[in-house]
Design a protein around this motif. Structure first.
Motif: not given
Ligand code: DC
Length: 224
Positions: A81-110
């Motif tokens: 419910g919280e507007d996080v549009t600008s919070k998720v657009r940072t380089e820092e969040v992008a870096g973490v996103a690319s780390q969680v994205a390597v996990i096959p179980e995460v990809r399968a869940a999405l």
């Protein structure tokens, strides 16, 4: 085009290649829905930090991915419910996103959640594995490329326009690190689908890429 299936157009490629802009342009031209799959991975990264999940907590991250409280409203991204549009657009969040994205179980869940975006009248899906994994039967698959240096220059220009100071050396290094992870992960690595149309955008401005992509949709009979 099979008249019983919803047409899907996929736009894949590395970080900062301009997929988002092209996807929005084609969404306006076609009137189709839009899936920004990177925003889902970014929302997961945001949620992981909020819930203090470690990046090696595969069970915790997969569980969060299964019931990720992310919603898209017009151009906004909401997390619980919280507007996080600008919070998720940072380089820092992008870096973490690319780390969680390597996990096959995460990809399968999405996976199912992303497939569910394919609804009439059609879908423009932007990401890394849209044409290769999530929508293998897509009508048109585009794969955009550009060197890491060109993408870093574009990113710095974009940040400067937003009044944010940016260091080109740091941004180039961040982009290369993300490329490395996206290209070399075992689950759904960044690579063009066999039937993808590859567009090298290094020497094209964003308008030229939009025109090129639009022309392809006319040629394929998607725009009439
Ligand atoms: O497109 P983006 O920069 O918002 O994506 C953020 C990260 O999410 C990117 O480094 C890799 C990951 N991602 C992915 O693995 N698969 C997708 N379909 C989309 C994004």
């Amino acid at each position: 085009m099979n008249s019983f299936t919803t047409p899907v157009i996929t736009i894949d490629g590395p970080s900062g290649v301009g997929k988002g802009t092209i996807a929005q342009y084609l969404t306006c031209k076609t009137g189709y829905h839009l899936l920004d799959s990177g925003a889902i991975y970014r929302a997961l990264a945001f949620g992981a930090a909020k819930n203090q999940l470690a990046l090696d907590d595969i069970a915790g991250l997969s569980k969060l991915a299964e019931s990720l409280p992310v919603e898209f409203k017009a151009t906004s991204i909401l997390y619980a419910g919280e507007d996080v549009t600008s919070k998720v657009r940072t380089e820092e969040v992008a870096g973490v996103a690319s780390q969680v994205a390597v996990i096959p179980e995460v990809r399968a869940a999405l996976l199912q959640r992303q497939k569910a975006f394919s609804q009439a009248p059609g879908l423009i899906a932007d990401g890394r594995d849209m044409g290769s994994v999530v929508f293998p039967n897509a009508e048109v698959k585009l794969f955009l490329t550009a060197s890491a240096e060109v993408r870093a220059e574009r990113r710095v220009k974009q940040l400067k326009n937003q009044g944010v100071d940016a260091n080109i050396t740091q941004i180039t290094q961040d982009i290369k690190e993300r490329d490395e992870r996206d290209l070399n992960r075992s689950a759904s690595p960044l690579k063009p689908a066999e039937d993808a149309i590859i567009i090298d955008t290094s020497d094209l401005d964003v308008n030229q890429v939009c025109q090129k992509a639009e022309r392809l949709l006319w040629d394929k009979g998607i725009l009439k």
